[in-house]
Scaffold this motif. Structure first.
Motif, PDB file in Angstrom:
ATOM      1  N   THR A  49       3.266   2.999   8.993  1.00 50.74           N
ATOM      2  CA  THR A  49       3.678   1.968   9.943  1.00 50.74           C
ATOM      3  C   THR A  49       5.189   2.008  10.146  1.00 50.74           C
ATOM      4  O   THR A  49       5.798   1.008  10.491  1.00 50.74           O
ATOM      5  CB  THR A  49       3.238   0.573   9.441  1.00 50.74           C
ATOM      6  OG1 THR A  49       3.893   0.293   8.198  1.00 50.74           O
ATOM      7  CG2 THR A  49       1.744   0.509   9.217  1.00 50.74           C
ATOM      8  N   GLY A  59       6.763  -0.535   5.095  1.00 53.17           N
ATOM      9  CA  GLY A  59       5.486  -0.995   5.628  1.00 53.17           C
ATOM     10  C   GLY A  59       4.331  -0.497   4.779  1.00 53.17           C
ATOM     11  O   GLY A  59       4.467  -0.344   3.571  1.00 53.17           O
ATOM     12  N   SER A  60       3.192  -0.227   5.411  1.00 49.71           N
ATOM     13  CA  SER A  60       1.999   0.197   4.683  1.00 49.71           C
ATOM     14  C   SER A  60       1.777   1.700   4.807  1.00 49.71           C
ATOM     15  O   SER A  60       2.069   2.300   5.838  1.00 49.71           O
ATOM     16  CB  SER A  60       0.761  -0.527   5.233  1.00 49.71           C
ATOM     17  OG  SER A  60       0.817  -1.902   4.921  1.00 49.71           O
ATOM     18  N   SER A 118      -1.340   4.426   3.980  1.00 54.25           N
ATOM     19  CA  SER A 118      -2.748   4.357   3.584  1.00 54.25           C
ATOM     20  C   SER A 118      -3.575   5.471   4.203  1.00 54.25           C
ATOM     21  O   SER A 118      -3.049   6.372   4.856  1.00 54.25           O
ATOM     22  CB  SER A 118      -3.334   3.002   3.994  1.00 54.25           C
ATOM     23  OG  SER A 118      -3.448   2.921   5.397  1.00 54.25           O
ATOM     24  N   ALA A 147       0.825  -1.208   0.000  1.00 49.77           N
ATOM     25  CA  ALA A 147       0.000   0.000   0.000  1.00 49.77           C
ATOM     26  C   ALA A 147       0.861   1.261   0.000  1.00 49.77           C
ATOM     27  O   ALA A 147       1.681   1.467   0.899  1.00 49.77           O
ATOM     28  CB  ALA A 147      -0.926  -0.010   1.215  1.00 49.77           C
TER      29      ALA A 147
END
Lengths: 437, 176
Positions: free
Chosen positions: A258, A239-240, A242, A219
């Motif tokens: 994250t 990490g993500s 979003s 993401a």
């Protein structure tokens, strides 16, 4: 702000896209109506047959689709622009409390001059009159604007027919980010990918969309300019990345990152430069940030209390305050344009429904009746909420009035999800006519 | 027939090793249709001759625990279950012993509720696996915890068995 020019460009852009795919991607069903519908006769505009867009049909569809009006049959013969008292009495006898009439004239430069007048058949007095000049590419937008004028004159509320929506469409294995007029026509593919797309949101000036794309296998938040199509990743950290939300001034995005392990809310520059500033500090999930219209507060979802609930926090930082207590699952907050209420998703006996809360009284209201409703957002007039629903295992979009009285379902050609209602953007200038023609 | 299947599978596995495209069946994002190993379009266009005596990568050796990549979780939970510990530890030790390998831990969630909250839930699951891999010696630089949320469901039915299948974190190695 004045945005007449951007709209013109946009209309041209949309038209270019329409030439490639002219099918209507969404059809609208009114699935519930208010307690009282206003009976109105929308007379065919005299002379509109020469135009390539059926203006009267668009206006009628907008008004009927709102659930607020009952359209009285008019036949195809246009009423005269300025009916005499006896003619208005006749329309009253046919059931209409108001009548619209008007004309279309082609100017030398090929543009159309459209005049529309609204009459009260009870008092037999004029209500309002409008004149607008439009090029061929602007006709659909102008028809929506005239429907908005009629809507406002008869209900006292600003209409949203001339606004636009964004949503994610899944067709087979293909995902696309779509922008459409509020009636589902004029669909334009903003971005397409074989990987999922999530969480589109509009900038307040309607010029940009931020969204989450998995095109790089995880993401990442992108911001895309709608006129140029240019886009850039604005949050692509480890990490993500979003849950983007634009600040009202468009300069800042709130996102969920994250980089410190767990999902927390950060502020990043909307241009993608600079480093992220961490806004929330919890050992739980903090996500789905959204700005209040005054830009001072962020509402978000957090499970810091043991279940996902909605909290607010000042944009400058501070101790978050819990807002929802009415269920063990309250998520996906979005403010009303006046900042006085919040819409969100509540789990109610296993069903996920759209709810709203008055922020002063903290009273909440259940608005939808689905089982898997998601992603609510307010129309810019604050009177309607757009959300994702599910019908027969397929994603559909729906709207519900903020009092819960009127519902519509918009069925797309595929699996539609993640809708976001766009802001008011610049429109073609409409001149108000004096009462006496 | 049995023999054909076995050799096709072997070719598939070797092709997966040789190719940089995301190939192993077990980790392939399951879209609408499950992809059986005998019907893999990636492998059919790229035949690789199995060479005698080549040592199979334990990550792709069906006899090795390392060929299993899915770590399962309970509803609304993100701690590595006791029955999943051995698998995670095996991968952690493999990473410690193979510093050249790296892994993306992709968390998933079932479809109920908010997509963004589910993305965060999947992330929390991936993070739990990341920590468990570190504990047995994998280096931080070898692991990235990401989430697919509810966007890439392996099972698409609306029942508890499907939801349970989708409450999962997958370990996807670099090059896969």
């Amino acid at each position: 702000m004045t945005c007449a020019n951007p709209l013109r460009y946009l209309a041209t852009l949309l038209l270019a896209c329409c030439a490639l795919s002219s099918r209507a991607d969404i059809t609208i069903d009114v699935t519930g109506t208010g307690t009282r519908q206003f009976p109105v006769a929308i007379g065919t505009l005299s002379g509109e047959a020469v135009l390539k867009e059926p203006l009267t049909a668009i206006i009628r569809a907008d008004l009927a689709g709102s659930g607020r009006f009952k359209l009285v049959e008019t036949g195809t013969t246009p009423p005269v622009e300025s009916p005499v008292a006896a003619e208005l009495a006749d329309w009253k006898a046919r059931g209409a409390d108001a009548l619209s009439s008007g004309t279309v004239q082609l100017a030398a430069d090929g543009s159309a001059v459209i005049r529309l007048r609204l009459h009260d058949t009870v008092t037999q007095k004029p209500i309002a009159g409008f004149e607008v000049r439009a090029r061929a590419s602007e006709l659909r937008g102008v028809a929506h604007q005239l429907a908005d004028q009629i809507y406002e004159a008869l209900t006292g509320e600003r209409g949203v027919f001339a606004t636009r929506i964004a949503y994610v469409l899944k067709q087979g294995k293909r995902y696309s980010l779509q922008v459409a007029d509020a009636d589902g026509h004029n669909t334009q593919t903003v971005m397409a990918s074989n990987e999922p797309i999530m969480s589109p949101v509009w900038s307040m000036d309607g010029s940009k969309l931020a969204y989450v794309s998995f095109e790089r296998k995880k993401a990442i938040v992108f911001v895309q300019d709608l006129l140029s199509g240019a886009r850039r990743p604005v949050a692509a950290f480890k990490g993500s990345n979003s849950a983007p939300a634009f600040s009202p001034d468009g300069g800042t995005l709130a996102v969920t990152l994250t980089i410190d392990g767990i999902s927390q809310i950060y502020l990043v520059d909307a241009s993608g430069s600079g480093s992220p500033r961490r806004l929330t500090r919890s050992s739980a999930i903090d996500t789905e940030p959204t700005f209040s219209p005054d830009g001072r507060t962020i509402a978000f979802t957090s499970d810091r209390g043991g279940s996902p609930q909605i909290y607010t926090v000042p944009v400058g930082g501070g101790e978050p305050q819990r807002l929802t207590f009415d269920s063990s699952y309250n998520v996906s907050p979005a403010f009303s344009p006046d900042g006085k209420s919040l819409t969100y998703i509540r789990r109610d006996e296993g069903r996920f429904v759209v709810a709203s809360m008055d922020l002063a009284s903290r009273q909440s209201l259940t608005l939808s009746q689905g089982s898997y409703d998601e992603s609510p957002s307010f129309a810019p007039n604050g009177k309607l909420i757009l959300y994702a629903s599910e019908t027969g295992n397929r994603g559909t979009l729906g709207t519900v009035s903020s009092d819960g009285q009127t519902r519509q379902r918009l069925s797309a050609n595929g699996d539609a999800r993640e809708p976001a209602w766009g802001p008011y953007i610049g429109q073609i200038a409409v001149t108000r006519l004096s009462s006496n023609p | 027939m049995k023999k054909t299947l076995a050799s096709l599978t072997l070719v598939g596995l070797l092709a997966a090793c040789a190719s940089t495209t995301p190939a192993p069946v077990e980790n392939k994002a399951p879209d609408a249709t499950p992809t059986p190993s005998t019907n893999n379009s990636n492998t059919s266009t790229q035949p690789v001759q199995p060479s005698q005596g080549s040592k199979l990568d334990p990550l792709n050796d069906p006899a090795s625990m390392l060929s299993k990549r899915g770590v399962y979780f309970d509803y609304d939970k993100y701690d590595v279950r006791a029955d999943q510990q051995a698998l995670v530890e095996a991968h952690g030790r493999y990473l410690a012993a193979n510093p050249g390998r790296s892994v993306r831990v992709e968390g998933n969630a079932d479809e109920r509720g908010s997509r963004e909250y589910n993305l965060a839930l999947g992330q929390k699951r991936a993070e739990a696996v990341r920590k468990a891999l570190s504990v047995v010696g994998a280096k931080d630089g070898q692991i990235e915890a990401t989430s697919n949320g509810e966007e890439k469901p392996r099972a698409t039915d609306k029942d508890e068995a499907s939801y349970a299948e989708n409450r999962r974190a997958d370990m996807v190695y670099n090059g896969e």
